[in-house]
Motif scaffolding. Structure first.
Motif, PDB file in Angstrom:
ATOM      1  N   GLY A 128       0.804  -1.214   0.000  1.00 44.65           N
ATOM      2  CA  GLY A 128       0.000   0.000   0.000  1.00 44.65           C
ATOM      3  C   GLY A 128       0.833   1.257   0.000  1.00 44.65           C
ATOM      4  N   ASP A 129       0.188   2.349  -0.345  1.00 40.25           N
ATOM      5  CA  ASP A 129       0.822   3.652  -0.410  1.00 40.25           C
ATOM      6  C   ASP A 129       1.165   4.146   0.991  1.00 40.25           C
ATOM      7  N   ALA A 130       2.376   4.705   1.135  1.00 36.41           N
ATOM      8  CA  ALA A 130       2.831   5.155   2.448  1.00 36.41           C
ATOM      9  C   ALA A 130       1.913   6.218   3.035  1.00 36.41           C
ATOM     10  N   GLY A 131       1.328   7.042   2.180  1.00 31.91           N
ATOM     11  CA  GLY A 131       0.430   8.078   2.676  1.00 31.91           C
ATOM     12  C   GLY A 131      -0.963   7.560   2.938  1.00 31.91           C
ATOM     13  N   GLY A 132      -1.566   6.946   1.919  1.00 36.12           N
ATOM     14  CA  GLY A 132      -2.957   6.546   2.024  1.00 36.12           C
ATOM     15  C   GLY A 132      -3.232   5.391   2.968  1.00 36.12           C
ATOM     16  N   ASN A 133      -2.282   4.475   3.114  1.00 36.43           N
ATOM     17  CA  ASN A 133      -2.524   3.277   3.916  1.00 36.43           C
ATOM     18  C   ASN A 133      -1.987   3.370   5.337  1.00 36.43           C
ATOM     19  N   LEU A 134      -1.286   4.445   5.652  1.00 30.82           N
ATOM     20  CA  LEU A 134      -0.639   4.544   6.957  1.00 30.82           C
ATOM     21  C   LEU A 134      -1.647   4.598   8.094  1.00 30.82           C
ATOM     22  N   ALA A 135      -2.821   5.154   7.836  1.00 33.12           N
ATOM     23  CA  ALA A 135      -3.824   5.291   8.896  1.00 33.12           C
ATOM     24  C   ALA A 135      -4.263   3.940   9.450  1.00 33.12           C
ATOM     25  N   GLU A 136      -4.167   2.893   8.632  1.00 36.53           N
ATOM     26  CA  GLU A 136      -4.625   1.575   9.047  1.00 36.53           C
ATOM     27  C   GLU A 136      -3.562   0.774   9.791  1.00 36.53           C
ATOM     28  N   VAL A 137      -2.346   1.291   9.856  1.00 34.51           N
ATOM     29  CA  VAL A 137      -1.231   0.568  10.455  1.00 34.51           C
ATOM     30  C   VAL A 137      -1.180   0.835  11.954  1.00 34.51           C
ATOM     31  N   SER A 138      -0.733  -0.162  12.717  1.00 34.13           N
ATOM     32  CA  SER A 138      -0.620  -0.006  14.167  1.00 34.13           C
ATOM     33  C   SER A 138       0.485   0.976  14.534  1.00 34.13           C
ATOM     34  N   HIS A 139       0.386   1.533  15.745  1.00 31.82           N
ATOM     35  CA  HIS A 139       1.431   2.405  16.252  1.00 31.82           C
ATOM     36  C   HIS A 139       2.709   1.598  16.492  1.00 31.82           C
ATOM     37  N   ALA A 140       3.843   2.294  16.523  1.00 27.22           N
ATOM     38  CA  ALA A 140       5.123   1.641  16.776  1.00 27.22           C
ATOM     39  C   ALA A 140       5.978   2.549  17.650  1.00 27.22           C
ATOM     40  N   ASP A 141       6.858   1.937  18.437  1.00 25.89           N
ATOM     41  CA  ASP A 141       7.755   2.721  19.286  1.00 25.89           C
ATOM     42  C   ASP A 141       8.667   3.603  18.438  1.00 25.89           C
ATOM     43  N   LEU A 142       9.132   3.046  17.321  1.00 26.70           N
ATOM     44  CA  LEU A 142      10.028   3.762  16.417  1.00 26.70           C
ATOM     45  C   LEU A 142       9.481   3.697  15.001  1.00 26.70           C
ATOM     46  N   VAL A 143       9.390   4.847  14.345  1.00 26.74           N
ATOM     47  CA  VAL A 143       8.992   4.923  12.941  1.00 26.74           C
ATOM     48  C   VAL A 143      10.184   5.462  12.152  1.00 26.74           C
ATOM     49  N   VAL A 144      10.494   4.799  11.041  1.00 27.44           N
ATOM     50  CA  VAL A 144      11.613   5.209  10.191  1.00 27.44           C
ATOM     51  C   VAL A 144      11.117   5.366   8.759  1.00 27.44           C
ATOM     52  N   ALA A 145      11.577   6.410   8.088  1.00 25.62           N
ATOM     53  CA  ALA A 145      11.277   6.615   6.667  1.00 25.62           C
ATOM     54  C   ALA A 145      12.556   7.074   5.989  1.00 25.62           C
ATOM     55  N   SER A 146      13.116   6.247   5.123  1.00 27.81           N
ATOM     56  CA  SER A 146      14.378   6.588   4.471  1.00 27.81           C
ATOM     57  C   SER A 146      14.187   6.761   2.974  1.00 27.81           C
ATOM     58  N   TYR A 147      14.587   7.932   2.476  1.00 29.89           N
ATOM     59  CA  TYR A 147      14.559   8.239   1.045  1.00 29.89           C
ATOM     60  C   TYR A 147      13.159   8.036   0.460  1.00 29.89           C
ATOM     61  N   VAL A 148      12.168   8.581   1.159  1.00 30.61           N
ATOM     62  CA  VAL A 148      10.771   8.371   0.775  1.00 30.61           C
ATOM     63  C   VAL A 148      10.063   9.666   0.422  1.00 30.61           C
ATOM     64  N   ILE A 149      10.191  10.686   1.271  1.00 28.31           N
ATOM     65  CA  ILE A 149       9.320  11.855   1.130  1.00 28.31           C
ATOM     66  C   ILE A 149       9.605  12.640  -0.156  1.00 28.31           C
ATOM     67  N   GLY A 150      10.808  12.478  -0.715  1.00 27.72           N
ATOM     68  CA  GLY A 150      11.128  13.174  -1.948  1.00 27.72           C
ATOM     69  C   GLY A 150      10.311  12.708  -3.134  1.00 27.72           C
ATOM     70  N   GLU A 151       9.652  11.549  -3.019  1.00 25.84           N
ATOM     71  CA  GLU A 151       8.828  11.030  -4.107  1.00 25.84           C
ATOM     72  C   GLU A 151       7.429  11.637  -4.108  1.00 25.84           C
ATOM     73  N   LEU A 152       7.116  12.463  -3.103  1.00 28.09           N
ATOM     74  CA  LEU A 152       5.754  12.973  -2.927  1.00 28.09           C
ATOM     75  C   LEU A 152       5.671  14.463  -3.231  1.00 28.09           C
ATOM     76  N   SER A 153       4.479  14.921  -3.509  1.00 26.26           N
ATOM     77  CA  SER A 153       4.237  16.357  -3.666  1.00 26.26           C
ATOM     78  C   SER A 153       4.343  17.028  -2.300  1.00 26.26           C
ATOM     79  N   GLU A 154       4.446  18.355  -2.299  1.00 23.07           N
ATOM     80  CA  GLU A 154       4.580  19.069  -1.029  1.00 23.07           C
ATOM     81  C   GLU A 154       3.390  18.814  -0.113  1.00 23.07           C
ATOM     82  N   GLY A 155       2.192  18.802  -0.683  1.00 24.60           N
ATOM     83  CA  GLY A 155       1.004  18.544   0.125  1.00 24.60           C
ATOM     84  C   GLY A 155       1.023  17.154   0.719  1.00 24.60           C
TER      85      GLY A 155
END
Length: 325
Positions: free
Chosen positions: A141-168
């Motif tokens: 799933g899409d990191a933006g659209g599907n994230l709401a359905e994912v459980s919380h985590a003690d640590l969240v990591v995102a590497s080399y991801v946000i540059g693929e998205l629009s500013e919004g």
């Protein structure tokens, strides 16, 4: 502190997948992928197993090194942080999850999220025989659209991801990731002016939502650097023979330039200045540009102060320097 090199299990798994894989074909595929990334494209061009392997061979070592350096910076500032659950957003072949497993022996539960099915299959193949990651969950799933359905985590990591998205979408993803992080969020991007701009925008937005900066900044104030300067760091890593072949390189090492921010729910127990560039070691003194709590400082350590000079000689780009105050 963990090393910038791929752990033995991951290297063995990757080498196994590469048996019989043409290095010249891998070089051609990775070059096309790199061109697309530099043009602002995403991982959508990775559609076949050969594409995924070429990408992993070309980018996994450097990405791992950058994530390892970023997690080392977090553990240095928050040595008691012992997360049990991880959420790897835009996980790709699982590079950040492997680095987090090395950095935190406390991690027991790994959730990876990415929309690219080809990369997710490779990630699961590489983790199949791992002592730590064999039971990881890889959610499509899409990191933006599907994230709401994912459980919380003690640590969240995102590497080399946000540059693929629009500013919004970057703003939405930043808030969604922070909402899922019980204790800490680490975001890594390429060490370019554009990558730094993205990290600073995310940093500012999440500070407004109550986040504290553990690293690299020793404060939550606006970045004191001004153009054409920009905040970024460099991690040197060795190149394997296969890595040199696919990169068309002769030197046995690579310097990965990156920018990151590590945000926490609780304020760091201590603050430390950060070395912003390679120090200038002269005969009379050592000069180093530091980001301190009150802004950028130019630290000068005279040779006549033997103890301080010897200590300053060990400073490296990206290191923390304890404040004199």
């Amino acid at each position: 502190m963990i090393a910038p090199t791929l752990p033995a299990e991951l290297k063995a798994a990757l080498d196994g997948k590469l048996q019989g894989f043409s290095r010249s074909e891998a070089a051609q595929r990775s070059q096309k992928i790199s061109i697309t990334y530099r043009a602002g494209g995403g991982s959508g061009m990775i559609k076949s197993e050969a594409d995924a392997l070429a990408y992993a061979l070309a980018r996994m070592p450097a990405t791992y090194a950058a994530v390892a350096a970023s997690l080392n910076a977090l553990t240095e500032i928050a040595p008691d942080f012992a997360p049990e659950t991880l959420l790897d957003v835009g996980a790709g072949p699982g590079t950040a999850s492997w680095a987090a497993a090395e950095a935190f022996s406390s991690l027991q539960d790994f959730t990876l999220l990415d929309a690219n099915a080809t990369l997710s299959r490779l990630a699961l193949d590489l983790a199949r025989d791992s002592t730590r990651l064999a039971e990881c969950r890889y959610l499509p799933g899409d990191a933006g659209g599907n994230l709401a359905e994912v459980s919380h985590a003690d640590l969240v990591v995102a590497s080399y991801v946000i540059g693929e998205l629009s500013e919004g979408d970057q703003r939405k993803l930043a808030e969604a990731m922070w909402a899922k992080a019980r204790h800490a969020l680490v975001v890594i991007e390429p060490g370019t002016p554009a990558g730094t701009t993205r990290i600073l925008a995310l940093r500012q937005r999440l500070i407004a939502l109550g986040a504290y900066v553990a690293a690299p900044c020793p404060h939550e104030k606006p970045c004191p650097l001004t153009a054409p300067d920009w905040c970024h760091f460099s991690q040197r890593l060795p190149r394997s023979q296969a890595h040199r072949q696919i990169k068309g390189a002769e030197v046995p090492f690579e310097d990965e330039r990156f920018i990151y921010v590590a945000l926490t729910r609780a304020p760091p127990a201590s603050r430390a200045a950060r070395v912003l560039a390679p120090p200038d070691v002269g005969k009379a003194e050592i000069t180093a540009k530091l980001c301190a709590e009150d802004g950028v400082e130019l630290a000068k350590v005279p040779r006549r102060d033997k103890a301080a000079y010897a200590n300053a000689r060990r400073w490296r780009w990206g290191d923390t320097v304890l404040s004199e105050s």
